[in-house]
Design a protein around this motif. Structure first.
Motif, PDB file in Angstrom:
ATOM      1  N   ARG A   1       0.820  -1.207   0.000  1.00  0.00           N
ATOM      2  CA  ARG A   1       0.000   0.000   0.000  1.00  0.00           C
ATOM      3  C   ARG A   1       0.855   1.258   0.000  1.00  0.00           C
ATOM      4  NH1 ARG A   1      -1.756   4.160   2.498  1.00  0.00           N
ATOM      5  NH2 ARG A   1      -0.053   3.867   3.969  1.00  0.00           N
ATOM      6  N   GLU A   2       2.024   1.176   0.659  1.00  0.00           N
ATOM      7  CA  GLU A   2       2.876   2.355   0.715  1.00  0.00           C
ATOM      8  C   GLU A   2       3.438   2.719  -0.660  1.00  0.00           C
ATOM      9  OE1 GLU A   2       1.905   0.957   4.375  1.00  0.00           O
ATOM     10  OE2 GLU A   2       3.149  -0.210   2.990  1.00  0.00           O
ATOM     11  N   THR A   3       3.533   1.749  -1.570  1.00  0.00           N
ATOM     12  CA  THR A   3       4.004   2.018  -2.930  1.00  0.00           C
ATOM     13  C   THR A   3       2.852   2.409  -3.840  1.00  0.00           C
ATOM     14  OG1 THR A   3       5.808   0.442  -2.590  1.00  0.00           O
ATOM     15  CG2 THR A   3       5.306   1.083  -4.857  1.00  0.00           C
ATOM     16  N   VAL A   4       1.827   1.577  -3.905  1.00  0.00           N
ATOM     17  CA  VAL A   4       0.643   1.855  -4.736  1.00  0.00           C
ATOM     18  C   VAL A   4      -0.580   1.618  -3.851  1.00  0.00           C
ATOM     19  CG1 VAL A   4      -0.622   1.303  -6.819  1.00  0.00           C
ATOM     20  CG2 VAL A   4       1.863   1.089  -6.801  1.00  0.00           C
ATOM     21  N   PRO A   5      -1.264   2.668  -3.424  1.00  0.00           N
ATOM     22  CA  PRO A   5      -2.419   2.463  -2.541  1.00  0.00           C
ATOM     23  C   PRO A   5      -3.697   2.092  -3.281  1.00  0.00           C
ATOM     24  CG  PRO A   5      -2.010   4.796  -2.839  1.00  0.00           C
ATOM     25  CD  PRO A   5      -0.912   4.082  -3.577  1.00  0.00           C
ATOM     26  N   GLU A   6      -3.721   2.282  -4.591  1.00  0.00           N
ATOM     27  CA  GLU A   6      -4.956   2.022  -5.330  1.00  0.00           C
ATOM     28  C   GLU A   6      -4.625   1.688  -6.777  1.00  0.00           C
ATOM     29  OE1 GLU A   6      -8.202   4.814  -4.716  1.00  0.00           O
ATOM     30  OE2 GLU A   6      -8.588   4.806  -6.871  1.00  0.00           O
ATOM     31  N   TYR A   7      -5.389   0.747  -7.323  1.00  0.00           N
ATOM     32  CA  TYR A   7      -5.227   0.329  -8.722  1.00  0.00           C
ATOM     33  C   TYR A   7      -6.537   0.567  -9.460  1.00  0.00           C
ATOM     34  CZ  TYR A   7      -1.002  -2.165  -7.208  1.00  0.00           C
ATOM     35  OH  TYR A   7       0.225  -2.492  -6.697  1.00  0.00           O
ATOM     36  N   ASN A   8      -6.425   1.186 -10.614  1.00  0.00           N
ATOM     37  CA  ASN A   8      -7.549   1.291 -11.552  1.00  0.00           C
ATOM     38  C   ASN A   8      -7.240   0.364 -12.720  1.00  0.00           C
ATOM     39  OD1 ASN A   8      -9.137   3.229 -10.148  1.00  0.00           O
ATOM     40  ND2 ASN A   8      -7.746   4.833 -10.821  1.00  0.00           N
ATOM     41  N   LEU A   9      -7.752  -0.857 -12.614  1.00  0.00           N
ATOM     42  CA  LEU A   9      -7.412  -1.900 -13.585  1.00  0.00           C
ATOM     43  C   LEU A   9      -8.270  -1.747 -14.835  1.00  0.00           C
ATOM     44  CD1 LEU A   9      -7.137  -4.967 -11.203  1.00  0.00           C
ATOM     45  CD2 LEU A   9      -5.315  -3.495 -12.031  1.00  0.00           C
ATOM     46  N   SER A  10      -7.601  -1.638 -15.966  1.00  0.00           N
ATOM     47  CA  SER A  10      -8.290  -1.590 -17.256  1.00  0.00           C
ATOM     48  C   SER A  10      -8.356  -3.017 -17.793  1.00  0.00           C
ATOM     49  CB  SER A  10      -7.547  -0.671 -18.232  1.00  0.00           C
ATOM     50  OG  SER A  10      -7.471   0.646 -17.714  1.00  0.00           O
ATOM     51  N   ILE A  11      -9.521  -3.625 -17.683  1.00  0.00           N
ATOM     52  CA  ILE A  11      -9.713  -5.003 -18.141  1.00  0.00           C
ATOM     53  C   ILE A  11     -10.305  -4.955 -19.540  1.00  0.00           C
ATOM     54  CG2 ILE A  11     -10.893  -7.173 -17.679  1.00  0.00           C
ATOM     55  CD1 ILE A  11     -10.802  -6.501 -14.758  1.00  0.00           C
ATOM     56  N   THR A  12      -9.619  -5.607 -20.481  1.00  0.00           N
ATOM     57  CA  THR A  12     -10.026  -5.604 -21.883  1.00  0.00           C
ATOM     58  C   THR A  12     -10.545  -6.982 -22.249  1.00  0.00           C
ATOM     59  OG1 THR A  12      -8.328  -3.958 -22.370  1.00  0.00           O
ATOM     60  CG2 THR A  12      -9.270  -5.154 -24.231  1.00  0.00           C
ATOM     61  N   ALA A  13     -11.753  -7.000 -22.825  1.00  0.00           N
ATOM     62  CA  ALA A  13     -12.336  -8.233 -23.366  1.00  0.00           C
ATOM     63  C   ALA A  13     -12.310  -8.145 -24.890  1.00  0.00           C
ATOM     64  CB  ALA A  13     -13.759  -8.423 -22.853  1.00  0.00           C
ATOM     65  N   ARG A  14     -11.762  -9.173 -25.537  1.00  0.00           N
ATOM     66  CA  ARG A  14     -11.592  -9.152 -26.993  1.00  0.00           C
ATOM     67  C   ARG A  14     -12.099 -10.470 -27.574  1.00  0.00           C
ATOM     68  NH1 ARG A  14      -8.305  -5.602 -29.123  1.00  0.00           N
ATOM     69  NH2 ARG A  14      -7.168  -5.455 -27.129  1.00  0.00           N
ATOM     70  N   ASP A  15     -12.933 -10.341 -28.657  1.00  0.00           N
ATOM     71  CA  ASP A  15     -13.437 -11.568 -29.289  1.00  0.00           C
ATOM     72  C   ASP A  15     -12.490 -12.015 -30.387  1.00  0.00           C
ATOM     73  OD1 ASP A  15     -13.941  -9.961 -31.508  1.00  0.00           O
ATOM     74  OD2 ASP A  15     -16.052  -9.698 -31.015  1.00  0.00           O
ATOM     75  N   ALA A  16     -12.819 -13.188 -30.966  1.00  0.00           N
ATOM     76  CA  ALA A  16     -11.956 -13.793 -31.997  1.00  0.00           C
ATOM     77  C   ALA A  16     -12.424 -13.510 -33.405  1.00  0.00           C
ATOM     78  CB  ALA A  16     -11.859 -15.305 -31.772  1.00  0.00           C
ATOM     79  N   GLY A  17     -13.351 -12.584 -33.563  1.00  0.00           N
ATOM     80  CA  GLY A  17     -13.862 -12.277 -34.891  1.00  0.00           C
ATOM     81  C   GLY A  17     -12.878 -11.475 -35.723  1.00  0.00           C
ATOM     82  N   THR A  18     -13.289 -11.260 -36.986  1.00  0.00           N
ATOM     83  CA  THR A  18     -12.469 -10.477 -37.914  1.00  0.00           C
ATOM     84  C   THR A  18     -13.357  -9.415 -38.548  1.00  0.00           C
ATOM     85  OG1 THR A  18     -11.121 -12.418 -38.405  1.00  0.00           O
ATOM     86  CG2 THR A  18     -10.963 -10.556 -39.928  1.00  0.00           C
ATOM     87  N   PRO A  19     -13.078  -8.130 -38.277  1.00  0.00           N
ATOM     88  CA  PRO A  19     -12.056  -7.664 -37.328  1.00  0.00           C
ATOM     89  C   PRO A  19     -12.501  -7.894 -35.884  1.00  0.00           C
ATOM     90  CG  PRO A  19     -13.335  -5.819 -38.120  1.00  0.00           C
ATOM     91  CD  PRO A  19     -13.838  -7.022 -38.885  1.00  0.00           C
ATOM     92  N   SER A  20     -11.513  -7.964 -35.006  1.00  0.00           N
ATOM     93  CA  SER A  20     -11.799  -8.242 -33.602  1.00  0.00           C
ATOM     94  C   SER A  20     -12.393  -7.006 -32.927  1.00  0.00           C
ATOM     95  CB  SER A  20     -10.520  -8.661 -32.877  1.00  0.00           C
ATOM     96  OG  SER A  20     -10.785  -8.892 -31.507  1.00  0.00           O
ATOM     97  N   LEU A  21     -13.379  -7.247 -32.099  1.00  0.00           N
ATOM     98  CA  LEU A  21     -14.003  -6.185 -31.324  1.00  0.00           C
ATOM     99  C   LEU A  21     -13.645  -6.381 -29.846  1.00  0.00           C
ATOM    100  CD1 LEU A  21     -17.542  -6.068 -32.980  1.00  0.00           C
ATOM    101  CD2 LEU A  21     -15.535  -4.677 -33.510  1.00  0.00           C
TER     102      LEU A  21
END
Length: 934
Positions: A417-437
């Motif tokens: 906590r003394e180094t990083v007290p909070e994380y804002n995690l950017s979670i990316t969901a990607r499909d297998a289509g073409t083009p991928s969304l």
């Protein structure tokens, strides 16, 4: 058919029809529970006990926050945490949920926390017969040429029943008539439709029109129905009807195809000529709603095109019914069906739903701690619906998937906590289509603090210099200490401790503010009293467990010029006279002024100067030594008495000073003085000899005292043994030849009770005779007139007690030299009241008692082995008159005692006490100046 009991609700349709399915080694998240329930159940209807089916602890449901998670916008089911029952939360309409699908299943997820677990539940919604069949039109009109041959079939409007299974549309019925029969057919999708079959040729002239009723029946109990009036108009002959080249057309089209895209072209032919052979295409009357909004049909060419926006996720297959009629009189129609398959394209981005977040996370959470549960959905199919999730690299988190479209966010590294007290995690969901969304969501993870950092300081020790006489309560030190933990764990408390065995410094000299660490002095410090303090500052935080740090605090008191010089010599208030002979040469050392300053350093540097003198030119003083010497020879004109005032000043700021006064006596220069003190050192040698003699005398006196005490102890032991031998001696005749007489103090010797007074009389030769004890009397043992002394000759009495003594009844006046203090006066306790002159007691009892003891003591003295009554110089009187009554307070009567049968007289008691030997010859020299008795 659905049993009658199901419709009436007599049999619970919420019974569990599934079992727990354990799928390999995943965990409880792979367990799927199946339930069945009829649609349109009331709100609150119990579906099943999920806690019992899953084997969970009912008491921990509230703590574990059991809840139902569904991807739908409406929550159809909820779980009662108190009973574990899953119940209906919203209206269930199978037709609304699943349309015409034969099976309607609602998939749910049950999520519990602490630890986080996921369970899958499938609820099969069973259909009930709650919908009547319905025709798309209120009335159907047919125009049939009379030329139609028997066996011709005429499609009729199809009824629609939203119910499925046995409750769906089952059959059609036609009202009784003589021309037409009803044939029920089944399509490829298992739906039924009715066709009107001409069994007998029509005759327009006989019956120009017919009225029939088509009834549609479902399979429910009781069966529900719908009626469609059919109005048939008999037309004149047009004996050829259009015919499609195929009854079924198939086509595939992308769901993102733009409007106007050609799907398929249908083709029908008519053997007639002219208007009767021209064909017009149109949509059939029994197409489903929405077909005309999605597709367009060219009336002439039969080309089917896209009109609206197709959606694979909404409808994957479209059934389109097309009819063809000619333009002849009384046209006949033909029908065909077109199946349009919608091909999926990757047009839907994944959707991320965070179902549970465990935040804040303790910074000491172990690796693999579950932070959040995410569900990802993609409406596309095939590879377009395959979704992967990822978190940015370099972060202490990872994503794992244990179930399709479900991901678990876990810790993959240690948190701080003394180094990083909070994380804002950017979670990316990607499909297998073409083009991928892809889709992005932010998960906020806060790291909670634990007490893993002790208080920290920029330095491990502090050296504080404070000037003495400081202001009490003023801060002298502010400790710079911090704690990188969170505010609660970083709440510091300051304490002061003593170092080593010394105690009492804290609370008497110093204090510390427990909240901010400011050290203050309680009293003014004194450099001359104490110059250094060694303390320890103990700093503890507010966490659990408590962490602490110790810091050494050394406080040094600096000097301040607050002490004026003191004069050691000459002594203040005393008279000091220095002798100075006349004619003394210049430079002669007269005396020395000695000063002392309690301060230190330059504050204690002293300087001496003459402040006042009758003759300033005669004397000089050393600036730093204080030595007074003659500045010139002493002359005859100089005053015989010189009073010098010396100013002693220190070197502080401001400078403090004091004065010393010295008197110098100018004397004549005598040869005798010079001969006695030739070099001025003889007096000092004489003082040294005097000190030596004093020490030697003290040692000799101490040794003499020890020897004397030891001798007295030996003598006491000897006397005790002698008295014991006397007591044990054999009884002999009462009278013997004259010899030394003995005296026994029966009271002091402990032989008699103190309450009884016995007087013992022994003759001078009765050492070994039995003692004669007088019978005790009521008032005094010596009150009897038959006393030995009273019966003797007065001349002998005077010889025994002295010339000045008188016989009994003629008591001599007391000796005026014999005086007693108040505490030494004779009596039972040494404290009798009497006159202040301390005269000898004159009561009869005390006088007789004293006379008897003097006689006995005289006999012992004649024998040379007694101390007159059991103690040196006591005359045996201590037991009666107290310990204060000793011979040093009693007149010496022994010089007047004549002992029969002996040629010796008693010496002066004072001579014995002073250690003086008696005079030679057969007698003693009397110290009192009285006449010597033979």
């Amino acid at each position: 058919m659905v049993p009658e009991a199901w419709r009436r609700g007599l049999v619970s349709t919420g019974r569990v029809v599934g079992v727990l399915l354990l799928l390999s080694a995943l965990n409880k998240a792979s367990t799927v529970i199946h339930y069945e329930i009829l649609e349109e159940r009331e709100k609150g209807f119990a579906v099943g006990n999920v806690v019992a089916n899953l084997g969970l602890d009912l008491g921990s449901l509230s703590a574990r926050r059991l809840r139902v998670v569904s991807g739908a916008s409406r929550k159809f089911f909820e779980v009662n945490r108190e009973t574990g029952e899953m119940f209906v939360n919203d209206r269930l309409d199978r037709e609304e949920l699943c349309g015409t699908l034969p099976s309607c299943t609602v998939t749910l997820e049950l999520v519990v926390e602490n630890p986080l677990e996921l369970f899958s539940v499938e609820v099969v919604i069973q259909d009930i017969n709650d919908n009547n069949p319905a025709f798309p039109t209120r009335e159907m009109k047919l125009e049939i040429s009379e030329a139609m041959a028997p066996g011709t079939r005429f499609p009729l409007e199809s009824a629609h029943d939203p119910d499925v299974g046995s409750n769906s549309l089952q059959t059609y019925e036609l009202s009784r008539n003589e021309y037409f029969a009803l044939r029920v057919q089944m399509r490829e999708d298992s739906t039924k439709y009715a066709e009107l079959v001409l069994e007998r040729a029509l005759d327009r002239e006989r019956e120009p029109s017919l009225q029939l009723v088509l009834t549609a029946l479902d399979g429910g109990t009781p069966a529900l129905s719908a009626s469609l009036p059919i109005h048939i108009t008999v037309l004149d002959a047009n004996d050829n009807a259009p015919v499609f080249n195929q009854s079924l057309y198939r086509a595939r089209v992308l769901e993102d195809a733009p409007p106007g895209t050609r799907v398929v072209q249908v083709l029908a032919t008519d053997l007639d000529e002219g208007p009767n052979g021209e064909i017009i295409y149109s949509f059939g009357s029994h197409n489903r709603a929405g077909v005309r909004e999605l597709f367009a049909l060219d009336l002439v060419t039969g080309v089917l095109t896209i009109k609206g926006r197709l959606d694979f996720e909404d409808t994957k297959l479209h059934e389109i019914y097309i009819q063809a009629k000619d333009k002849g009189t009384n046209p006949e129609g033909a029908h065909c069906k077109v199946l349009v398959e919608v091909v999926d394209v990757n047009d839907n981005a994944p959707e991320i739903t965070v179902t549970s977040v465990y935040s804040p996370v303790p910074e000491d959470a172990p690796l693999g701690t579950v932070i959040a549960l995410l569900s990802v959905t993609d409406l596309d199919a095939g590879e377009n619906g395959l979704v992967t999730c990822e978190v940015p690299p370099g972060l202490p988190f990872s994503l794992t998937s244990s179930l399709k479209n479900y991901f678990t966010l876990k810790t993959s590294a240690d948190l701080d906590r003394e180094t990083v007290p909070e994380y804002n995690l950017s979670i990316t969901a990607r499909d297998a289509g073409t083009p991928s969304l892809s889709a992005l969501t932010i998960v906020r993870v806060q790291v909670s603090d634990i007490n893993d950092n002790p208080p920290q300081s920029s330095q491990s020790s502090y050296d504080v210099y404070i000037e003495e006489n400081n202001l009490p309560g003023a801060p002298i030190l502010n400790l710079s200490v911090w704690d990188p933990d969170a505010p609660q764990n970083a709440r510091l408390s300051f304490f002061l401790l003593e170092q080593g065995a010394e105690t009492g410094l804290v609370g008497r000299y110093f204090t510390i503010n427990r909240d901010n660490g400011i050290v203050s002095s309680l009293v003014p410090l004194d450099y001359e009293d104490r110059r250094e303090f060694e303390l320890t500052a103990h700093i503890s935080d507010g966490g659990t467990p408590v962490l602490a740090t110790n810091i050494s605090v050394n406080i040094f008191v600096t000097d301040r010029n607050d002490n004026a010089p003191q004069v050691l010599y000459p002594r203040p208030g005393g008279s000091s006279v220095e002798m100075l002979p006349r004619g003394t040469a210049a430079g002669h050392l007269v005396s020395r002024v000695v000063g002392w300053d309690a301060d230190a350093g330059h504050n204690a540097w002293l300087s001496y100067s003459l402040l006042g003198a009758p003759n300033q030119s005669l004397f000089a003083i050393g600036l730093h030594t204080g030595q007074i010497s003659t500045a010139r020879p002493v002359q005859d004109t100089d005053s015989p008495r010189q009073t010098l005032t010396v100013l002693i000043k220190d070197n502080g700021e401001p400078s403090l000073s004091t004065t010393a006064t010295l008197t110098v006596s100018v004397t004549e220069d005598s040869p005798e003085a010079r001969a006695e003190f030739p070099s001025g050192s003889a007096p000092r040698e004489q003082n040294k000899n005097l000190t030596f003699y004093l020490l030697l005398s003290l040692i000799l006196v101490s040794v003499g005292f020890v020897v004397t005490a030891f001798g007295v102890i030996i003598f006491k032991v000897y006397k005790w043994k002698q008295s014991r031998d006397l007591y044990r001696a054999p009884v002999s005749s009462l009278y013997r030849t004259p010899g030394p007489s003995l005296h026994a103090d029966a009271v002091r010797g402990g032989l008699m009770s103190p309450q009884l007074y016995h007087q013992v009389y022994l003759t001078t030769d009765s050492r070994r005779s039995d003692p004669l004890l007088k019978k005790p009397g009521a008032a005094s043992p010596l009150a009897s007139r038959q006393n030995t002394l009273r019966s003797c000759d007065p001349v002998f009495y005077r010889q025994v007690l002295g010339a000045e003594s008188a016989p009994p009844g003629q008591q001599a006046p007391p000796n005026t030299d014999w005086r007693f203090s108040q505490a030494q006066r004779p009596g039972t306790s040494g404290s009798q009241n009497g006159d202040d002159t301390g005269t000898w007691p004159n009561n009869q009892f005390d006088t007789e008692m004293l006379q008897a003891m003097i006689l006995a003591s005289a006999s012992e003295a004649a024998d040379g082995s007694s101390t007159l009554g059991g103690g040196a110089g006591t005359m045996g009187l201590s037991a009666r008159y107290g310990p204060q009554f000793t011979l040093q307070h009693v007149p010496d009567y022994r010089q007047n005692v004549y002992i029969p049968g002996s040629n010796a007289t008693l010496t002066n008691a004072a001579g014995k006490r002073d250690g003086k030997a008696p005079a030679g010859g057969n007698g003693n020299k009397k110290k009192s100046g009285k006449k010597e008795k033979k």
